[in-house]
Design a protein around this motif. Structure first.
Motif, PDB file in Angstrom:
ATOM      1  N   GLY A 142       0.803  -1.214   0.000  1.00 35.50           N
ATOM      2  CA  GLY A 142       0.000   0.000   0.000  1.00 35.50           C
ATOM      3  C   GLY A 142       0.835   1.263   0.000  1.00 35.50           C
ATOM      4  N   LEU A 143       1.903   1.286   0.785  1.00 33.07           N
ATOM      5  CA  LEU A 143       2.756   2.474   0.852  1.00 33.07           C
ATOM      6  C   LEU A 143       3.429   2.742  -0.491  1.00 33.07           C
ATOM      7  CD1 LEU A 143       4.411   1.972   4.356  1.00 33.07           C
ATOM      8  CD2 LEU A 143       2.663   3.644   3.729  1.00 33.07           C
ATOM      9  N   VAL A 144       3.898   1.698  -1.147  1.00 32.23           N
ATOM     10  CA  VAL A 144       4.528   1.888  -2.454  1.00 32.23           C
ATOM     11  C   VAL A 144       3.505   2.376  -3.463  1.00 32.23           C
ATOM     12  CG1 VAL A 144       5.750   0.752  -4.347  1.00 32.23           C
ATOM     13  CG2 VAL A 144       6.316   0.177  -1.988  1.00 32.23           C
ATOM     14  N   ALA A 145       2.276   1.839  -3.400  1.00 34.76           N
ATOM     15  CA  ALA A 145       1.221   2.273  -4.315  1.00 34.76           C
ATOM     16  C   ALA A 145       0.911   3.755  -4.143  1.00 34.76           C
ATOM     17  CB  ALA A 145      -0.036   1.434  -4.102  1.00 34.76           C
ATOM     18  N   VAL A 146       0.985   4.259  -2.915  1.00 36.10           N
ATOM     19  CA  VAL A 146       0.755   5.688  -2.673  1.00 36.10           C
ATOM     20  C   VAL A 146       1.799   6.528  -3.404  1.00 36.10           C
ATOM     21  CG1 VAL A 146       0.849   7.508  -0.926  1.00 36.10           C
ATOM     22  CG2 VAL A 146      -0.441   5.425  -0.477  1.00 36.10           C
ATOM     23  N   PHE A 147       3.062   6.120  -3.320  1.00 38.11           N
ATOM     24  CA  PHE A 147       4.115   6.883  -3.984  1.00 38.11           C
ATOM     25  C   PHE A 147       4.013   6.786  -5.504  1.00 38.11           C
ATOM     26  CE2 PHE A 147       5.951   6.727   0.265  1.00 38.11           C
ATOM     27  CZ  PHE A 147       6.459   8.009   0.383  1.00 38.11           C
ATOM     28  N   ILE A 148       3.539   5.646  -6.004  1.00 36.82           N
ATOM     29  CA  ILE A 148       3.304   5.543  -7.450  1.00 36.82           C
ATOM     30  C   ILE A 148       2.192   6.489  -7.865  1.00 36.82           C
ATOM     31  CG2 ILE A 148       2.600   3.994  -9.314  1.00 36.82           C
ATOM     32  CD1 ILE A 148       3.868   1.705  -7.794  1.00 36.82           C
ATOM     33  N   TRP A 149       1.141   6.587  -7.038  1.00 33.73           N
ATOM     34  CA  TRP A 149       0.047   7.517  -7.319  1.00 33.73           C
ATOM     35  C   TRP A 149       0.562   8.955  -7.373  1.00 33.73           C
ATOM     36  CZ3 TRP A 149      -2.162  11.432  -4.320  1.00 33.73           C
ATOM     37  CH2 TRP A 149      -3.373  11.949  -4.803  1.00 33.73           C
ATOM     38  N   ILE A 150       1.478   9.304  -6.454  1.00 35.12           N
ATOM     39  CA  ILE A 150       2.071  10.644  -6.463  1.00 35.12           C
ATOM     40  C   ILE A 150       2.854  10.866  -7.757  1.00 35.12           C
ATOM     41  CG2 ILE A 150       3.779  12.147  -5.358  1.00 35.12           C
ATOM     42  CD1 ILE A 150       2.966  10.846  -2.684  1.00 35.12           C
ATOM     43  N   ALA A 151       3.641   9.839  -8.152  1.00 32.15           N
ATOM     44  CA  ALA A 151       4.404   9.957  -9.398  1.00 32.15           C
ATOM     45  C   ALA A 151       3.476  10.089 -10.598  1.00 32.15           C
ATOM     46  CB  ALA A 151       5.311   8.738  -9.562  1.00 32.15           C
ATOM     47  N   GLU A 152       2.326   9.406 -10.546  1.00 26.35           N
ATOM     48  CA  GLU A 152       1.365   9.511 -11.648  1.00 26.35           C
ATOM     49  C   GLU A 152       0.802  10.926 -11.738  1.00 26.35           C
ATOM     50  OE1 GLU A 152      -2.162   6.798 -13.561  1.00 26.35           O
ATOM     51  OE2 GLU A 152      -2.084   6.987 -11.383  1.00 26.35           O
ATOM     52  N   ASN A 153       0.589  11.570 -10.609  1.00 24.44           N
ATOM     53  CA  ASN A 153       0.138  12.954 -10.632  1.00 24.44           C
ATOM     54  C   ASN A 153       1.195  13.867 -11.256  1.00 24.44           C
ATOM     55  OD1 ASN A 153      -2.566  13.689  -9.201  1.00 24.44           O
ATOM     56  ND2 ASN A 153      -1.716  12.005  -7.998  1.00 24.44           N
ATOM     57  N   ILE A 154       2.468  13.567 -10.980  1.00 19.91           N
ATOM     58  CA  ILE A 154       3.535  14.344 -11.618  1.00 19.91           C
ATOM     59  C   ILE A 154       3.506  14.142 -13.122  1.00 19.91           C
ATOM     60  CG2 ILE A 154       6.042  14.557 -11.844  1.00 19.91           C
ATOM     61  CD1 ILE A 154       6.254  13.847  -8.869  1.00 19.91           C
ATOM     62  N   GLY A 155       3.301  12.890 -13.562  1.00 22.54           N
ATOM     63  CA  GLY A 155       3.265  12.596 -14.993  1.00 22.54           C
ATOM     64  C   GLY A 155       2.127  13.298 -15.703  1.00 22.54           C
ATOM     65  N   THR A 156       0.962  13.353 -15.075  1.00 26.14           N
ATOM     66  CA  THR A 156      -0.175  14.014 -15.727  1.00 26.14           C
ATOM     67  C   THR A 156      -0.065  15.534 -15.619  1.00 26.14           C
ATOM     68  OG1 THR A 156      -1.502  13.754 -13.698  1.00 26.14           O
ATOM     69  CG2 THR A 156      -1.720  12.060 -15.399  1.00 26.14           C
ATOM     70  N   TYR A 157       0.476  16.036 -14.510  1.00 27.63           N
ATOM     71  CA  TYR A 157       0.638  17.484 -14.377  1.00 27.63           C
ATOM     72  C   TYR A 157       1.602  18.024 -15.436  1.00 27.63           C
ATOM     73  CZ  TYR A 157       1.499  22.058 -12.315  1.00 27.63           C
ATOM     74  OH  TYR A 157       1.606  23.425 -12.120  1.00 27.63           O
ATOM     75  N   THR A 158       2.632  17.248 -15.744  1.00 30.47           N
ATOM     76  CA  THR A 158       3.587  17.661 -16.780  1.00 30.47           C
ATOM     77  C   THR A 158       3.092  17.299 -18.180  1.00 30.47           C
ATOM     78  OG1 THR A 158       4.798  15.577 -16.476  1.00 30.47           O
ATOM     79  CG2 THR A 158       5.559  17.490 -15.224  1.00 30.47           C
ATOM     80  N   ARG A 159       1.846  16.816 -18.271  1.00 35.43           N
ATOM     81  CA  ARG A 159       1.168  16.505 -19.537  1.00 35.43           C
ATOM     82  C   ARG A 159       1.934  15.487 -20.376  1.00 35.43           C
ATOM     83  NH1 ARG A 159      -3.153  19.561 -20.485  1.00 35.43           N
ATOM     84  NH2 ARG A 159      -3.170  18.954 -22.684  1.00 35.43           N
ATOM     85  N   VAL A 160       2.597  14.569 -19.699  1.00 32.64           N
ATOM     86  CA  VAL A 160       3.227  13.471 -20.421  1.00 32.64           C
ATOM     87  C   VAL A 160       2.143  12.513 -20.906  1.00 32.64           C
ATOM     88  CG1 VAL A 160       4.818  11.525 -20.246  1.00 32.64           C
ATOM     89  CG2 VAL A 160       5.371  13.693 -19.152  1.00 32.64           C
TER      90      VAL A 160
END
Length: 312
Positions: free
Chosen positions: A232-250
């Motif tokens: 679960g903890l790793v999944a949270v950090f992946i979710w954060i990274a996914e927000n970075i990916g979408t915010y940068t419009r990748v």
């Protein structure tokens, strides 16, 4: 006589770190001799440094996504996606050439690249998300660097496994976890046409791993936590990274095309299930070993500085 911590250090697996093992052991002795508060702070610092090292591939890739969004010229002859693909290849090659990544880790990354790219091709074909920019280095509309994003998860698990010397209690057998991982991966495709099995898969995951504890060695003794909590903890950090990916419009989800919004929390469940697939794939290379308490741990070396002297 060789220090026990020096001989057992996971840093010896990466030559750029191996030269610092003996010096780090001396710093550790200094911290432990000054009492439990200093020793505890030192162990916490070690935890953060180890996690950073485990995230090396993913962290560099994430930095490339941010840098491309902030600084890459929109009118460049080479598209941003193609530049990211070349950057990911350069990162991979650089880590191998500098021996900051092992060839065994590279093999795991290659496997994840294939698994991730296949999923990306399907998901973009059904409109789950899009890559809005043009590129040449792509397969069926999917830029080739996307496979490296999935591979960064596999790289993290493989590295953290070694750095923290994972041991386990009540770990399910591969004959049970492998079918679960296969069913999860299949559901990522099949739920678009038939019943979504994710809740049944959550239940199966809880049933298989509910009793499993992972023992991880930050410093001189193993700590423990429920393996499901670790997922679960790793999944949270992946979710954060996914927000970075979408915010940068990748890449963008349909609801983000008109304007960015945080990735819905419902995606956390998808990443949690994908973590299970990632973890099981790593166990094909690094088989789980049963935890057995060492003599140092049995006498409480983490709180009694003199206890460890007999193990030097």
């Amino acid at each position: 006589m060789v220090h026990a911590t020096t001989a057992a250090s996971a840093a010896r697996l990466w030559p750029p770190l191996a030269r610092f093992v003996a010096a780090e052991a001396r710093v550790g002795d200094w911290a432990q001799a000054r009492g439990p508060w200093v020793a505890g702070g030192y162990e916490f610092l070690r935890f953060g440094i180890k996690q950073g090292w485990a995230c090396l591939f993913g962290g560099l890739l994430c930095a490339a996504l941010i840098a491309s969004y902030l600084f890459y010229p929109p009118d460049a002859a080479l598209s941003r996606y193609d530049a990211l693909t070349l950057a990911a290849i350069a990162i991979q090659a650089g880590l191998l050439l500098t021996r900051m990544e092992t060839w065994e880790e590279a093999k795991i990354i290659a496997l994840y690249h294939v698994v991730g790219t296949v999923m990306e091709v399907f998901k973009t074909s059904v409109g789950s998300w899009i890559y809005p920019e043009a590129s040449l280095l792509r397969i069926a509309g999917v830029p080739l660097f996307t496979g490296f994003m999935y591979a960064s998860v596999g790289s993290y698990i493989a590295r953290v496994w070694r750095l923290f010397d994972f041991r386990f209690a009540h770990h399910p057998r591969l004959r049970s976890t492998l079918p679960l991982a296969g069913a999860i991966y299949l559901n990522f495709f099949s739920h678009h046409a038939v019943w979504d099995m994710r809740f049944a898969l959550f239940a199966a995951t809880a049933l298989l791993f509910g009793r499993t504890w992972v023992y991880f060695k930050v410093w001189r003794v193993h700590r423990r936590m429920p393996l499901l909590l670790g997922f679960g903890l790793v999944a949270v950090f992946i979710w954060i990274a996914e927000n970075i990916g979408t915010y940068t419009r990748v890449w963008l989800y349909p609801a983000q095309v008109a304007g960015w919004a945080p990735v819905p929390w419902q995606k956390f469940g998808s990443w949690f299930l994908l973590m299970i697939v990632s973890y099981v794939l790593v166990t094909l290379v690094s088989r789980p070993r049963k935890f057995r308490r060492s003599a140092r741990e049995a006498c409480g070396a983490e709180t009694a500085p003199t206890c460890g002297l007999q193990f030097r």
